[in-house]
Scaffold this active site. Structure first.
Site, PDB file in Angstrom:
ATOM      1  N   ARG A 143      76.544  25.035  19.607  1.00  0.00           N
ATOM      2  CA  ARG A 143      75.411  25.504  20.402  1.00  0.00           C
ATOM      3  C   ARG A 143      75.599  25.194  21.878  1.00  0.00           C
ATOM      4  NH1 ARG A 143      72.881  21.092  16.809  1.00  0.00           N
ATOM      5  NH2 ARG A 143      73.703  22.492  15.285  1.00  0.00           N
ATOM      6  N   ARG A 184      71.413  29.947  24.550  1.00  0.00           N
ATOM      7  CA  ARG A 184      71.691  29.545  23.169  1.00  0.00           C
ATOM      8  C   ARG A 184      71.629  30.743  22.235  1.00  0.00           C
ATOM      9  NH1 ARG A 184      69.402  24.764  19.271  1.00  0.00           N
ATOM     10  NH2 ARG A 184      70.393  25.582  17.407  1.00  0.00           N
ATOM     11  N   ASP A 241      65.717  18.805  20.816  1.00  0.00           N
ATOM     12  CA  ASP A 241      64.968  18.427  19.618  1.00  0.00           C
ATOM     13  C   ASP A 241      63.865  17.446  19.964  1.00  0.00           C
ATOM     14  OD1 ASP A 241      66.420  19.917  17.731  1.00  0.00           O
ATOM     15  OD2 ASP A 241      67.933  18.349  17.544  1.00  0.00           O
ATOM     16  N   ASP A 253      70.910  22.255  22.715  1.00  0.00           N
ATOM     17  CA  ASP A 253      69.991  21.953  21.623  1.00  0.00           C
ATOM     18  C   ASP A 253      68.991  20.943  22.157  1.00  0.00           C
ATOM     19  OD1 ASP A 253      68.982  22.005  19.007  1.00  0.00           O
ATOM     20  OD2 ASP A 253      70.202  20.299  18.396  1.00  0.00           O
TER      21      ASP A 253
END
Length: 169
Positions: free
Chosen positions: A92, A83, A97, A95
């Site tokens: 990206r 990334r 999260d 990712d």
């Protein structure tokens, strides 16, 4: 042990390969036990629209790892996938999260849990509701199914593949 939910997504290169590798790296980490993985969803970008569509999903894990350490693990995995830091809401490779960490609320400069945008994102709530519709948002006091049903807007999210890896074989 805490039940933890992590959103994942990719829209650069081989999106499916990036996700598969990231999930394997996560599940190979010490102190991480898989619970469930959602199907994969293709989603239109939010915020910055001039980019490829994303592949998104949600994974549920159990862990004794503390939130800050788990965030460090997620950032390490993102770096290993390649990334690059671009700009907010930009493209990206991967990712990861941290969405929900048990019933904890975390407010640190580098980490807010529950994720402050999750209740506004169909690409998060749809796969989350697939695996754990009854999980309650610790601040809003509503479960994921209710949050999904209250969404407005026309963000396109469509199921494109079953869960990318089998965790119980």
């Amino acid at each position: 042990m805490a039940d933890v939910y992590i959103g994942f997504g990719s829209n650069i290169g081989d999106r499916f390969a990036h996700i598969n590798r990231a999930l394997h790296l996560l599940l190979d980490a010490d102190g991480v036990t898989p619970m469930q993985i959602s199907s994969l969803y293709e989603t239109e970008p939010v915020g910055y629209k001039n980019q490829h569509w994303f592949i998104n999903g949600v994974i549920a894990i159990e862990t004794k790892v503390l939130p800050r350490s788990l965030l460090a693990l997620l950032k390490t995995i993102e770096n290993r996938i390649g990334r690059e830091q671009r700009f907010r809401w930009g493209p990206r490779e991967i990712d990861l999260d941290l969405l929900i960490f048990g019933n904890q609320c975390v407010d640190m400069p580098e980490l807010l849990v529950p994720h402050p945008e999750m209740q506004r994102r169909r690409f998060v709530l749809l796969p989350f509701a697939e695996i754990s519709p009854d999980v309650v948002h610790p601040i809003l006091g509503k479960n994921v199914h209710t949050l999904l049903s209250e969404l407005t807007g026309s963000e396109v999210v469509r199921r494109v593949a079953p869960p990318p890896i089998k965790i119980f074989e």
